[in-house]
Design a protein around this motif. Structure first.
Motif, short mmCIF file in Angstrom:
data_model
loop_
_atom_site.label_atom_id
_atom_site.label_comp_id
_atom_site.label_asym_id
_atom_site.label_seq_id
_atom_site.Cartn_x
_atom_site.Cartn_y
_atom_site.Cartn_z
N ASP A 53 0.86 -1.20 0.00
CA ASP A 53 0.00 0.00 0.00
C ASP A 53 0.89 1.24 0.00
O ASP A 53 0.70 2.19 -0.77
CB ASP A 53 -0.87 0.06 1.26
N GLU A 76 -4.51 7.84 1.17
CA GLU A 76 -4.90 7.08 2.37
C GLU A 76 -3.73 6.92 3.34
O GLU A 76 -3.86 7.17 4.54
CB GLU A 76 -5.41 5.70 1.97
N GLU A 77 -2.59 6.50 2.82
CA GLU A 77 -1.48 6.19 3.74
C GLU A 77 -0.77 7.46 4.19
O GLU A 77 -0.21 7.50 5.29
CB GLU A 77 -0.51 5.20 3.10
N ASP A 96 -6.30 6.16 -3.27
CA ASP A 96 -6.29 4.95 -2.46
C ASP A 96 -5.43 3.95 -3.19
O ASP A 96 -5.84 3.40 -4.21
CB ASP A 96 -7.72 4.42 -2.26
N ILE A 98 -4.39 0.88 -2.62
CA ILE A 98 -5.01 -0.45 -2.74
C ILE A 98 -6.35 -0.39 -2.01
O ILE A 98 -6.40 -0.43 -0.78
CB ILE A 98 -4.14 -1.57 -2.12
N ASP A 99 -7.43 -0.25 -2.78
CA ASP A 99 -8.75 -0.31 -2.15
C ASP A 99 -9.16 -1.79 -2.14
O ASP A 99 -9.37 -2.38 -3.20
CB ASP A 99 -9.76 0.55 -2.92
N THR A 101 -7.54 -3.72 0.72
CA THR A 101 -6.27 -4.21 1.28
C THR A 101 -6.43 -5.58 1.93
O THR A 101 -5.57 -6.46 1.79
CB THR A 101 -5.71 -3.20 2.30
MG MG Z 1 -6.60 1.44 0.77
#
Ligand code: MG
Ligand code: LIP
Length: 289
Positions: A53, A76-77, A96, A98-99, A101
């Motif tokens: 991610d 996100e991160e 995002d 990796i939507d 995860t």
């Molecule tokens: Mg994500």
């Protein structure tokens, strides 16, 4: 080559290219079966994040900064690491990496690389790349929605009893929240509807609405990065977006309904328990809602 007269299209073309490159990274990790390494947790024991991610988000942001240095980001991160989650009127990439995860960690084949782009706080275009399926969902405001270049159109169904609904159980295991999730699910299922499904990814559930295989998706607890890119894919495919209260969608509210039409949206919203998670753009020192 002269710069196009349409700078937002240059940005969108870049997003498609970097989403595809991100998908290649994700597939390589899944095929090597080492994606379960370095799994960490965030807001709960089941809110997962992996090294991939973080690597994918860095790849996207660094590539954008070199081409569009004045643009802003909500990732996100990055937000998880303390960056602000504020949508200004400036050109902003909402990412995002990796939507889905949890799907990624378990090698469940539904993960979406999500890149939305907002100007004046309105999403101008969205890219959602379903990396394992190799499906590139794209939409530009006013110019239609596509999957691998083929036009998307929502379902024409208006009878809720002939509809398929998508939702998710999320990552909040507070017993009161779990009760509300199941209360809504019980009412929707008992209408009855044909079925309830969940891809494990807000964005891919929304793309399922856009392609007409699901009439409605709802969830409370999503984040702006989960839904921004797919929001314009739904509307450009002819769908509608609402809050679970029935009002207009507020990208920062953590509540969403994405439907094929107002009839289905109104009918399902009448069955939903309305509750709130902390807004994405809440002031850091404010009391939880
Ligand atoms: Mg994500
Ligand atoms: O964390 P992530 O995989 O990017 O996003 C996921 C969302 O797409 C999903 O709708 C939600 O139910 C999960 O709890 C998680 O938030």
């Amino acid at each position: 080559m002269s710069k196009s007269h349409d700078p937002w299209q240059d940005a969108m073309d870049h997003a498609v290219a970097v989403a595809r490159k991100s998908g290649e990274m994700i597939r390589e990790v899944v095929q090597n079966q080492d994606q379960s390494s370095l799994v960490q947790t965030k807001s709960s024991a089941v809110d997962l994040v992996t090294e991939t991610d973080q690597k994918v988000e860095r790849l996207i942001i660094q590539s954008v900064k070199s081409k569009f240095p004045s643009h802003r980001f909500i990732g996100e991160e990055s937000v998880s690491s303390g960056e602000p989650c504020i949508l200004t009127s400036d050109p902003t990439w909402i990412i995002d990496p990796i939507d889905g995860t949890t799907n990624f960690v378990h090698r469940y084949p539904f993960v979406g690389v999500c890149i939305g782009f907002a100007v004046n706080q309105q999403v101008e275009w969205g890219v959602v790349y379903s990396a394992i399926e190799d499906k590139m969902f794209t939409a530009r405001r006013g110019r239609g929605a596509f999957c691998n270049g083929r036009p998307l159109q929502v379902s024409t169904q208006t009878d809720v009893h002939r509809s398929m609904v998508a939702t998710e159980f999320g990552s909040d295991r507070d017993p009161q929240v779990v009760d509300k999730i199941f209360s809504s699910l019980h009412k929707v299922l008992s209408l009855p509807v044909h079925g309830v499904r969940g891809a494990g990814s807000a964005a891919l559930n929304m793309c399922a609405v856009a392609r007409g295989s699901v009439e409605l998706y709802y969830e409370t607890g999503v984040h702006v990065w989960d839904i921004a890119a797919a929001s314009v894919i739904v509307t450009e495919a002819g769908g509608v977006l609402r809050d679970t209260t029935g009002g207009a969608l507020d990208l920062m509210s953590r509540r969403i309904v994405a439907a094929n039409n107002e009839t289905i949206a109104t009918r399902i919203i009448a069955e939903l328990e309305v509750y709130s998670s902390e807004r994405d753009d809440r002031a850091p020192d404010c009391e939880p809602e």
